[in-house]
Write a protein that holds these residues in place. Structure first.
Motif, mmCIF file in Angstrom:
data_model
loop_
_atom_site.group_PDB
_atom_site.id
_atom_site.type_symbol
_atom_site.label_atom_id
_atom_site.label_comp_id
_atom_site.label_asym_id
_atom_site.label_seq_id
_atom_site.Cartn_x
_atom_site.Cartn_y
_atom_site.Cartn_z
ATOM 1 N N VAL A 224 0.881 -0.847 -0.641
ATOM 2 C CA VAL A 224 -0.185 0.765 0.418
ATOM 3 C C VAL A 224 1.258 1.810 0.108
ATOM 4 N N LEU A 225 2.067 1.164 0.766
ATOM 5 C CA LEU A 225 3.099 2.072 0.719
ATOM 6 C C LEU A 225 3.260 2.652 -0.517
ATOM 7 N N ASP B 282 -0.586 3.768 9.817
ATOM 8 C CA ASP B 282 -1.177 4.996 9.573
ATOM 9 C C ASP B 282 -2.435 5.022 8.316
ATOM 10 N N PHE B 283 -1.596 4.103 7.206
ATOM 11 C CA PHE B 283 -2.836 4.172 5.940
ATOM 12 C C PHE B 283 -3.800 3.612 6.460
ATOM 13 N N GLN C 12 4.160 13.415 4.575
ATOM 14 C CA GLN C 12 5.006 13.002 5.517
ATOM 15 C C GLN C 12 4.837 11.455 5.145
ATOM 16 N N VAL C 13 5.735 10.931 5.345
ATOM 17 C CA VAL C 13 6.034 9.261 5.423
ATOM 18 C C VAL C 13 6.537 8.178 6.488
ATOM 19 N N LEU C 14 4.964 7.891 7.120
ATOM 20 C CA LEU C 14 4.750 7.397 8.644
ATOM 21 C C LEU C 14 4.527 5.770 7.979
ATOM 22 N N PRO C 15 4.729 5.068 8.746
ATOM 23 C CA PRO C 15 4.078 3.529 8.931
ATOM 24 C C PRO C 15 3.011 2.764 8.783
ATOM 25 N N MET C 16 3.160 2.493 8.494
ATOM 26 C CA MET C 16 2.124 1.562 7.620
ATOM 27 C C MET C 16 1.125 1.553 7.768
ATOM 28 N N TYR D 154 -4.904 9.716 2.007
ATOM 29 C CA TYR D 154 -3.368 9.785 1.775
ATOM 30 C C TYR D 154 -3.990 9.602 -0.091
ATOM 31 N N SER D 155 -3.537 10.093 -1.050
ATOM 32 C CA SER D 155 -4.161 9.605 -2.747
ATOM 33 C C SER D 155 -3.143 8.967 -3.113
#
Length: 402
Positions: free
Chosen positions: A225-226, A241-242, A235-239, A249-250
């Motif tokens: 997913v990331l 967060d998605f 931002q780049v955050l752990p999975m 997210y887009s």
């Protein structure tokens, strides 16, 4: 004594799978002396009645004496036996309109319904599923579809072959051109598809190389997913967060669509998550994908070319990007779409054996250890003519209010 009944599949189109193979049944009665199993005769089941008899199991037409009835697909209303416990895929937990009457009948007949889809551990992880085999057959069908669409080769249909090994042998007879194959998902489905690509000895490459390099052989890239979604704020955050905040997210899937020839969709799609690609995206001249094997098969969902589920008999249709309509898949402008929604049924013996192993390991013990891990409690949708607390959200659906 708990008396299990393996019921005959009655839904149309026919499904040859079964939850417990003869070997799985033998393991149950050997491991649990208080277990008894009766098999309802079936002319369609992938394991014959004689195979069960040869395993010293009882095959009998009446299920009335059984306590727990176990099947795969929905049971027709007229075949439901009142006051029993049933295990099958009810396809009601998402309020599917076509099965409202089934859940109403379950309640009216005082049936305890346990849905395979909600058999989970304490963390909510599913314990029994056919997903691996959906991925295996989905990847095979994706290669089959590519061969037909490109005119480069023809291979046997999956259901014509005996097992997973036979599928791989068939795929090894194929000489693929230097195409790029994209695979989304790293769960049961995605990893099942990966088994087939690896079995074909297709080279796996990194995201960076897939996007930037050309190759003189066929390659594939498996992404999660990331890698095809990004936070809108950068931002780049752990999975996690998605999964917690999908609306933040887009999709950046188009960077893969620009370089891919065949796309195998084996991901899980959650509520609120962005579409991987939209119908407008497909209109772009940069959209290069010509074949989509949508194993996940969410209709009008994140894979916008999937207009409907297809069937084992007619697995492929075409999507015209300009008109957004279904067309013959061999039309020059069409994207070929394989979106069979019951793929494991094409590999019934392997799928049944795999499913049965996990069912025996994860579910059967709960009947003999007072359900100490809550397996049955979490999966029980109905009890004494009412929805259980966990599934009370279905009440308006049952009442026809939504």
């Amino acid at each position: 004594m708990t008396h299990f009944g393996i019921i005959r599949e009655r839904k149309n189109p026919p499904d040859r799978r079964v939850v417990l193979s003869p070997q799985a049944c033998q393991k149950v009665v050997k491991t649990f002396p208080d277990a008894k199993i009766t098999i309802e005769p079936s002319p369609l089941r992938v394991f014959t009645d004689d195979e069960y008899r040869e395993a010293a199991l009882t095959v009998a037409p009446s299920m009335e004496s059984c306590d727990v009835l176990i099947g795969v697909k929905e049971v027709p209303l007229e075949a439901l036996i009142p006051n029993k416990k049933y295990f099958f895929f009810s396809h009601t937990i998402k309020k599917q309109p076509y099965n409202r009457k089934l859940l109403q009948a379950v309640l009216d007949k005082n049936i305890e319904l346990y849905d395979h889809e909600v058999i989970t551990n304490e963390r909510g992880t599913r314990l029994v599923a056919f997903g691996r085999y959906a991925g295996i057959v989905g990847a095979y069908n994706g290669i089959l579809t590519y061969g037909l669409k490109s005119g480069k080769f023809k291979i046997s249909r999956a259901y014509e072959l005996k097992d997973r090994k036979a599928l791989i042998q068939e795929l090894l007879s194929v000489s693929l051109p230097p195409i790029k194959i994209l695979l989304t998902g790293k769960g049961r489905v995605g990893n099942g598809a990966k088994e087939m690509l690896d079995g074909m000895k297709i080279r796996e490459v990194s995201v960076e190389d897939y996007l930037s390099k050309t190759f003189d052989v066929a390659v594939y890239c498996q992404i999660d997913v990331l890698e095809y979604n990004q936070r809108k704020d950068g931002q780049v955050l752990p999975m996690q967060d998605f999964f917690d905040h999908p609306e933040a997210y887009s999709s950046n899937f188009m960077r893969f669509a620009k370089v891919s020839d065949l796309y195998i969709a084996g991901h899980f799609y959650g509520d609120g998550a962005p579409f991987l690609y939209t119908r407008e995206d497909v209109k772009s001249p940069d959209f290069k994908i010509q074949v989509v094997a949508d194993v996940s098969c969410d209709i009008d969902g994140p894979v916008a070319t999937t207009l409907r589920a297809s069937t084992i008999a007619e697995p492929i249709y075409g999507y015209n990007p300009s008109t957004e309509e279904e067309v013959p898949f061999m039309d020059n402008d069409a994207i070929a779409v394989m979106a069979v929604d019951n793929l494991p049924a094409e590999l019934p013996r392997d799928a049944s054996e795999g499913f049965g192993e996990t069912f025996v390991e994860s579910v059967i013990p709960a009947f003999f250890d007072e359900d100490k891990e809550g397996i049955l409690q979490r999966a029980r949708m109905t009890h004494k003519g009412s929805l259980t607390e966990r599934y009370a959200y279905l009440q308006d659906y049952v009442d026809g209010k939504e």
